[in-house]
Write a protein that holds these residues in place. Structure first.
Motif, PDB file in Angstrom:
ATOM      1  N   TYR A 162       0.833  -1.213   0.000  1.00 24.14           N
ATOM      2  CA  TYR A 162       0.000   0.000   0.000  1.00 24.14           C
ATOM      3  C   TYR A 162       0.859   1.251   0.000  1.00 24.14           C
ATOM      4  N   GLN A 163       1.880   1.289   0.864  1.00 28.99           N
ATOM      5  CA  GLN A 163       2.736   2.468   0.916  1.00 28.99           C
ATOM      6  C   GLN A 163       3.864   2.407  -0.106  1.00 28.99           C
ATOM      7  N   GLN A 166       2.575   4.201  -3.291  1.00 30.00           N
ATOM      8  CA  GLN A 166       2.483   5.631  -3.006  1.00 30.00           C
ATOM      9  C   GLN A 166       3.870   6.272  -2.961  1.00 30.00           C
ATOM     10  N   ASP A 256       1.423   9.705   0.942  1.00 25.80           N
ATOM     11  CA  ASP A 256       0.350  10.200   0.067  1.00 25.80           C
ATOM     12  C   ASP A 256       0.448  11.707  -0.161  1.00 25.80           C
ATOM     13  N   TYR A 390      -3.587  13.394  -0.818  1.00 21.59           N
ATOM     14  CA  TYR A 390      -4.776  12.675  -1.291  1.00 21.59           C
ATOM     15  C   TYR A 390      -5.247  11.643  -0.254  1.00 21.59           C
ATOM     16  N   THR A 391      -5.495  12.135   0.945  1.00 17.77           N
ATOM     17  CA  THR A 391      -5.947  11.255   2.018  1.00 17.77           C
ATOM     18  C   THR A 391      -7.422  10.925   1.931  1.00 17.77           C
ATOM     19  N   ASP A 413      -9.900   6.336  -4.580  1.00 17.40           N
ATOM     20  CA  ASP A 413      -9.593   6.303  -3.152  1.00 17.40           C
ATOM     21  C   ASP A 413      -8.381   5.407  -2.984  1.00 17.40           C
ATOM     22  N   LYS A 414      -7.323   5.922  -2.385  1.00 14.56           N
ATOM     23  CA  LYS A 414      -6.085   5.145  -2.245  1.00 14.56           C
ATOM     24  C   LYS A 414      -6.320   3.815  -1.529  1.00 14.56           C
ATOM     25  N   ARG A 415      -7.341   3.750  -0.665  1.00 16.27           N
ATOM     26  CA  ARG A 415      -7.593   2.540   0.116  1.00 16.27           C
ATOM     27  C   ARG A 415      -8.104   1.379  -0.747  1.00 16.27           C
ATOM     28  N   TRP A 417      -6.529   0.263  -3.155  1.00 17.37           N
ATOM     29  CA  TRP A 417      -5.327  -0.442  -3.582  1.00 17.37           C
ATOM     30  C   TRP A 417      -4.436  -0.726  -2.369  1.00 17.37           C
ATOM     31  N   LEU A 444      -1.243  11.239 -10.722  1.00 17.79           N
ATOM     32  CA  LEU A 444      -0.993   9.809 -10.566  1.00 17.79           C
ATOM     33  C   LEU A 444      -0.653   9.167 -11.904  1.00 17.79           C
TER      34      LEU A 444
END
Length: 702
Positions: A162-163, A166, A256, A390-391, A413-415, A417, A444
């Motif tokens: 996840y990180q 990013q 992010d 982009y939280t 939404d980053k969550r 992925w 992105l």
């Protein structure tokens, strides 16, 4: 005539001596010119090399948890070891005497710009790689201001996929800004990685990295953000800190964060530059009560409404606060009341309490970053921030209408992925999505376009969501709504508010959304010929079976009583969700139907027809605003009137008027589901927009 030194022109010996001096002087200049050329080549090469030559730090040391807190267990989570193949060029290693750290020099597999190959520069390449002072990113300062205050970027991260993705995108935009601004004050970059067992990861081949062993479950209790102060604490305590950080200032980033422009250093040795977070207000009593239990030096208002990132600070400030920041964060997490009150912002409260304890002053820079969502209508171009954070998710309907509190038909939404990388190209948002959403998608996609050979598969889902449920309506062979469907839509959207069981008023909209006091839902035409309407709301799917034919309500000759009788229905349960059944509901129109528009040849009905039944509209975020036929206006503050207007001298571009609560407003309708209202009495401007609230849930029908 006299010579250059005052002697006679005809003096031969003096002339010969002068010529010899000139010749020897020219020979003496040759080494100087060669040295200057080499220096220039050295500096020009470094300007390009600063995007490529980086220090790769692998920490093999095992770091114990602080004895003061008696937490030392190591997390058993496996690290992410499946990564892209990285081409390594001319790798050299140096093992320090304590055998704890290795330093590698590698070339970037991902670059903003590549310098052309030049064999003649290879000796200089080797010299640069072996020069410790050139192992950190730095700028060519020959023509830069002398009062620059260089700072080093510290990116805090954990060892997760996840990180990881990013971080790759953040690093691309960091390199981009460094390349665009030769005199930037961002002269260094280090990722501070907290990983299980201190394991390495693939990104260590791409950027300078310090690794700290992550805290155990009994330290963070599932709140892994505590590893941010922990990893920074281990870094400042390590001898590697002084070796890697040559600047006097540091800038703390999160994965992010995307740099939009060159960031100037406005920090001082005594003052930290931070960002204002409205939810970090220490004044409310329920917050102050908890703060007073952990901060006893003064009132809760001593705390700055800020957090640890983004921040610019002197390295000495970081060294002062790191231990206290970590210790307080752990104490807050282990306190049930503080944990419940502070939630996901708990570590931010640990930071601001630590700063208050140590009298660390802050300057708030609101331009530091922007944190947009679909519903806040922020504009990156207008606000011109340094960072895009982009939280928050960006959720829209397919028409570009913001969706509140749930996944939209277009979703970024980053969550989404968490365990996979995003696809290499995200489908752009709908045309009418917010400017900030278009900017974020572009940022992105721009970064990912450079990473095609280093982007891990399998990829996650795209931004366009697959259709959900049975929502449908009939169209003809050309894809247009059939006349029967158009009539059904007019019945449901133009006549007024409806009642469904205990829910009222319920407004149906032409985009097949509906709005209730409990939240939003959806509807569709099940059978246009027999006026069968299906509704999905409150976890129920219900078919509305009308007692008569509500289409008679559209006739000018129909009387209100006959219309209301024809519009009554019983709702039959079609599908039960989550075990919440219903034996059926009753409903119908609330009150008399809205009248037909009066015949008026003075202006066109085109805009009125477009607005009638459209929505859901909000008035500066307040809903519902319903434009019904015949000029009937429903607002949260009562009923009113609306209609089209030809431009007047007072408002030549106004297209509508709205009268409610004793005030007249002149409305200018925008292109993308927006309007601007100007109150006639005092000129006050209010903005309105379409917005789909969170879905109605629970047993709100029974």
């Amino acid at each position: 005539m006299r010579g250059a030194r005052g002697g006679p022109v005809g003096n031969g010996s003096r002339a010969r001596s002068h010529r010899l001096k000139v010749v020897f002087g020219l020979f003496a200049l040759v080494p100087i010119l060669l040295w200057a050329a080499a220096l220039s080549a050295h500096q020009n090469y470094f300007q390009a090399l600063r995007l490529r030559a980086i220090t790769h730090v692998e920490s093999g040391e095992r770091v114990a948890a602080p004895a003061a807190n008696k937490h030392g267990a190591v997390s058993k989570a496996d690290g992410d070891r499946n990564g892209p193949t990285v081409e390594r060029e001319e790798v050299s290693e140096e093992v320090h005497q304590d055998h704890s750290t290795k330093v590698r020099q590698v070339k970037h597999p991902i670059e903003v710009a590549r310098e052309p190959a030049n064999p003649e520069m290879e000796p200089l390449h080797t010299e640069m790689r072996n020069d410790p002072e050139m192992q950190a990113l730095s700028s060519d300062s020959r023509n830069c201001p002398t009062k620059r205050k260089p700072f080093h970027v510290l990116l805090t991260s954990e060892g997760s996929k996840y990180q990881e993705w990013q971080t790759k995108i953040l690093h691309y935009h960091f390199k981009k800004q460094v390349a665009l601004h030769p005199c930037t004050e961002m002269t260094g970059f280090t990722r501070v990685l907290a990983s299980s067992h201190g394991m390495e990861d693939d990104l260590m081949q791409e950027m300078p990295t310090f690794v700290a062993e992550a805290t155990g479950q009994e330290v963070h209790l599932g709140f892994h953000v505590i590893n941010r102060p922990w990893s920074l604490l281990k870094f400042v305590q390590s001898p590697r800190f002084s070796e890697m950080i040559k600047e006097e200032y540091v800038y703390i980033m999160e994965t992010d964060h995307l740099l939009l422009q060159d960031l100037p250093n406005t920090a001082t040795p005594d003052t930290v530059v931070g960002f204002f977070f409205p939810y970090m207000d220490p004044k409310p009593e329920h917050i102050a009560k908890v703060v007073r239990r952990f901060y006893k030096k003064g009132p809760s208002t001593d705390l700055y409404p800020t957090g640890p990132s983004p921040t610019l600070m002197h390295v000495d400030v970081l060294k002062r606060i790191a231990q206290s920041w970590f210790d307080i964060s752990v104490k807050l997490k282990h306190d049930p009341e503080a944990d419940s009150e502070f939630g996901w912002a708990l570590e931010m409260w640990g930071y601001t309490m630590a700063c208050a304890e140590l009298d660390i002053k802050h300057t708030i820079m609101q331009k530091f970053q922007i944190e947009p969502s679909a519903t806040w209508h922020q504009n990156v171009t207008v606000e011109n921030p340094y960072i895009f954070h982009y939280t928050f998710g960006h959720e829209y309907s397919s028409e570009g209408i913001p969706v509140v509190g749930e996944v939209g038909e277009w979703s970024l939404d980053k969550r989404r992925w968490t365990n996979v990388f995003p696809p290499l190209h995200l489908t752009p948002p709908p045309k009418c999505a917010g400017e900030a959403t278009h900017v974020l998608t572009g940022l992105l996609n721009e970064a990912m376009a450079t990473m095609r050979h280093g982007w891990k598969q399998p990829f996650g889902a795209d931004t366009v969501m697959p259709p959900r449920g049975k929502e449908m309506h009939y169209t003809d062979v050309d894809g247009e709504e059939s006349p029967a469907v158009q009539v059904a839509v007019q019945v449901m959207t133009q006549l007024g508010g409806w009642k469904i069981g205990k829910l009222f008023p319920v407004y149906f909209y032409k985009n097949y959304k509906l709005l209730t006091p409990e939240g939003s839902g959806s509807w569709w035409v099940e059978d246009a010929n027999h006026m069968k309407i299906a509704v999905k709301v409150c976890n129920h799917e219900i078919q509305l079976d009308f007692e008569g034919d509500p289409r008679v309500c559209l006739d000018r000759e129909s009387d209100p009583e006959s219309c209301q009788a024809a519009a009554r229905f019983r709702g039959a349960e079609r599908r039960v969700r989550h075990g919440q059944g219903s034996s059926g509901v009753e409903g119908g129109l609330i009150g008399a139907p809205a009248p037909r528009w009066e015949a008026d040849a003075s202006h066109s009905r085109e805009l009125e027809n477009m607005m009638t039944g459209s929505g859901p509209w909000s008035w500066q975020g307040s809903t519902p605003i319903a434009f019904l036929r015949g000029g009937v206006l429903n607002t949260p503050w009562g009923e009113g009137k609306w209609g089209s207007m030809n431009g007047t001298a007072a408002a030549p571009h106004a297209s509508l008027f709205m009268n409610f609560v004793g005030s007249e407003h002149m409305i200018t309708v925008g292109d993308c589901h927006t309007f601007t209202s100007k109150r006639k009495s005092d000129g006050e401007e209010i903005h309105g927009w379409m917005q789909i609230p969170i879905s109605a849930k629970g047993r709100c029908l029974a």
